[in-house]
Design a protein around this motif. Sequence first.
Motif, PDB file in Angstrom:
ATOM      1  N   ILE A  82       0.863  -1.190   0.000  1.00 59.90           N
ATOM      2  CA  ILE A  82       0.000   0.000   0.000  1.00 59.90           C
ATOM      3  C   ILE A  82       0.894   1.231   0.000  1.00 59.90           C
ATOM      4  CG2 ILE A  82      -1.744   1.305   1.266  1.00 59.90           C
ATOM      5  CD1 ILE A  82      -2.723  -1.341   2.448  1.00 59.90           C
ATOM      6  N   SER A  83       0.729   2.080  -0.989  1.00 55.03           N
ATOM      7  CA  SER A  83       1.522   3.310  -1.052  1.00 55.03           C
ATOM      8  C   SER A  83       0.721   4.469  -0.472  1.00 55.03           C
ATOM      9  CB  SER A  83       1.927   3.623  -2.497  1.00 55.03           C
ATOM     10  OG  SER A  83       0.785   3.821  -3.306  1.00 55.03           O
ATOM     11  N   ASP A  84       1.381   5.320   0.262  1.00 55.33           N
ATOM     12  CA  ASP A  84       0.735   6.467   0.905  1.00 55.33           C
ATOM     13  C   ASP A  84       1.699   7.646   0.848  1.00 55.33           C
ATOM     14  OD1 ASP A  84      -0.659   8.256   2.508  1.00 55.33           O
ATOM     15  OD2 ASP A  84      -1.349   6.719   3.881  1.00 55.33           O
ATOM     16  N   GLU A  85       1.373   8.624   0.032  1.00 55.47           N
ATOM     17  CA  GLU A  85       2.275   9.756  -0.167  1.00 55.47           C
ATOM     18  C   GLU A  85       2.208  10.770   0.965  1.00 55.47           C
ATOM     19  OE1 GLU A  85       2.567  11.548  -3.916  1.00 55.47           O
ATOM     20  OE2 GLU A  85       2.548   9.672  -5.043  1.00 55.47           O
ATOM     21  N   SER A  86       1.183  10.678   1.809  1.00 57.91           N
ATOM     22  CA  SER A  86       1.059  11.619   2.922  1.00 57.91           C
ATOM     23  C   SER A  86       0.506  10.884   4.141  1.00 57.91           C
ATOM     24  CB  SER A  86       0.139  12.779   2.533  1.00 57.91           C
ATOM     25  OG  SER A  86      -0.007  13.686   3.609  1.00 57.91           O
ATOM     26  N   VAL A  87       1.378  10.564   5.077  1.00 57.57           N
ATOM     27  CA  VAL A  87       0.952   9.857   6.286  1.00 57.57           C
ATOM     28  C   VAL A  87       0.302  10.852   7.252  1.00 57.57           C
ATOM     29  CG1 VAL A  87       1.713   8.462   8.242  1.00 57.57           C
ATOM     30  CG2 VAL A  87       2.815   8.183   6.006  1.00 57.57           C
ATOM     31  N   VAL A 194       9.751   5.174   2.091  1.00 59.80           N
ATOM     32  CA  VAL A 194      10.249   4.304   3.159  1.00 59.80           C
ATOM     33  C   VAL A 194       9.293   3.130   3.326  1.00 59.80           C
ATOM     34  CG1 VAL A 194      10.796   4.139   5.626  1.00 59.80           C
ATOM     35  CG2 VAL A 194      11.372   6.221   4.361  1.00 59.80           C
ATOM     36  N   ILE A 195       9.850   1.937   3.443  1.00 58.47           N
ATOM     37  CA  ILE A 195       9.037   0.729   3.628  1.00 58.47           C
ATOM     38  C   ILE A 195       8.809   0.469   5.117  1.00 58.47           C
ATOM     39  CG2 ILE A 195       9.121  -1.807   3.473  1.00 58.47           C
ATOM     40  CD1 ILE A 195      10.366  -1.460   0.702  1.00 58.47           C
ATOM     41  N   VAL A 196       7.563   0.161   5.463  1.00 58.45           N
ATOM     42  CA  VAL A 196       7.203  -0.294   6.811  1.00 58.45           C
ATOM     43  C   VAL A 196       6.341  -1.543   6.655  1.00 58.45           C
ATOM     44  CG1 VAL A 196       7.303   1.989   7.881  1.00 58.45           C
ATOM     45  CG2 VAL A 196       5.151   1.203   6.861  1.00 58.45           C
ATOM     46  N   LEU A 216       5.455   3.034   2.158  1.00 57.24           N
ATOM     47  CA  LEU A 216       5.097   1.821   1.430  1.00 57.24           C
ATOM     48  C   LEU A 216       4.870   0.739   2.480  1.00 57.24           C
ATOM     49  CD1 LEU A 216       7.690   1.861  -1.485  1.00 57.24           C
ATOM     50  CD2 LEU A 216       5.219   2.171  -1.703  1.00 57.24           C
ATOM     51  N   ALA A 217       3.608   0.407   2.716  1.00 60.59           N
ATOM     52  CA  ALA A 217       3.278  -0.581   3.747  1.00 60.59           C
ATOM     53  C   ALA A 217       3.190  -1.959   3.113  1.00 60.59           C
ATOM     54  CB  ALA A 217       1.960  -0.220   4.422  1.00 60.59           C
ATOM     55  N   VAL A 218       4.082  -2.863   3.517  1.00 57.69           N
ATOM     56  CA  VAL A 218       4.172  -4.204   2.933  1.00 57.69           C
ATOM     57  C   VAL A 218       3.466  -5.200   3.858  1.00 57.69           C
ATOM     58  CG1 VAL A 218       5.745  -6.036   2.209  1.00 57.69           C
ATOM     59  CG2 VAL A 218       6.317  -3.649   1.743  1.00 57.69           C
ATOM     60  N   ALA A 219       2.633  -6.034   3.274  1.00 61.20           N
ATOM     61  CA  ALA A 219       1.831  -6.987   4.048  1.00 61.20           C
ATOM     62  C   ALA A 219       2.702  -7.875   4.927  1.00 61.20           C
ATOM     63  CB  ALA A 219       1.011  -7.848   3.091  1.00 61.20           C
TER      64      ALA A 219
END
Length: 469
Positions: A82-87, A194-196, A216-219
């Motif tokens: 899941i990509s998120d350009e603004s947390v 950044v990957i989390v 970038l949230a990786v399952a």
Amino acid sequence: MKKYQRLAQQLIEQIDLGVWQPGDRLPSLREQVVSSGMSFMTVSHAYQMLESQGRIVARPQSGYYVAPRAVSKKPAPPARVISDESVDINTCIFEVLQASREPSVLPFASAFPDPHLFPLRQLNRSLAQVSKTASAMSVIENLPPGNRELRHAIARRYALQGIPVSPDDIVITAGALEALNLSLQAVTEPGDWVIVENPCFYGALQALERLRLKALAVASDVKDGIDLDALAQALATWPVKACWLMTNSQNPLGFTLSAEKKARLVALLAAHNVVLIEDDVYSELYFGREKPLPAKAWDRTDMTLHCSSFSKCLVPGFRIGWVAAGKHARRIQQLQLMSTLSSSSPMQLALVDYLSTRRYDAHLRRLRRQLAERKQLAWQAMLRYFPSEVKIHHNDSGYFLWLELPAHLDASELSERALAHHISIAPGKMFSTSGAWRPFFRFNTSWGWGEKEDSAVHTLGDLIRQMLK
């Protein structure tokens, strides 16, 4: 594999083979003790494990039965990346944590273990001792990278695991969170990817929001951890600068990555020239005889910044952490001088004094035993009081349980209802920018178990039943 796990696996295989059909009554605990030669506690633990997984059900005054085969459609798993350009999550996290701070509230939402588990008397004695002997130069001597004796003590603990870390590569920080934030700041610029993990420790999301970084949230799976195929996909698709992961006793899921997976993770990141920021604050809280190695043990290219602290295993109030930063140590020291200047000089000196007594490892053994016992008690209470529709995800380390409500329920609503009864839980929305974890919540099992805690779990079970209706 432990004895109770072997027995549970044998029963699962027998059920899958049709030896035991749905609705069949299983041998009683006493019958299983006689036939297996295992202890009553081992057999009981195996049955409880199968019950928590939904493979068997307990009927009062009757025994254990094979559960009916599930026919309901499972909810779709979270997207692999899941990509998120603004947390934007800090407000949500702040509100949940603030609501849980009242002294009358049972803090099952807390990220910290029960402070009564720590050797506070000995630590205070060490603090009093160094207060008498500290010189006017102590503050200067303990500026970044931190107290030399403390860095040597930490380096020796790495050496015991076969990991070569120089004391000069270690920077003492004001807790692990500062170590992680400084590490992230040292290797990124605003706007970087950044990957989390998904879900991940909410402090990682707060750091991304504060530094204006893209996520970038990786399952990640509750048993197996991060999906390395999805990680490879993310690395190949986006210009990733860093990867913030927990490899041991992950918060909130609780898994510990296998040694094979840690090795593959490090190799994959190295191939893409991506820095690993390893959050390893729970590594001392393993169950069993062998301490799991951090991913850093497989790093041969100095691409891992290993962050940890004494806050979760010895003393939260001292706020002493560190990062084994390698070639990034100087940059992190510069950033620290511009922010907190340094971690507390008296606290560093007190830790040096305490660690010199050789009581630390004895404390850790006792702490691990107590956490395992309390986790078991909390788990047993949930099996007694929670509806069968609630799934309890159990891992053998740390002090968190990850609970899954039926897909149509919202753990945030349960959290609000529980707070009215002075009970706090950590709803799943705190650990992700997506809505995939809405029916989940994290539960801290470290607190001393008594009538009040047992009653609170009973109340949670009643609240879930009301929501189901």
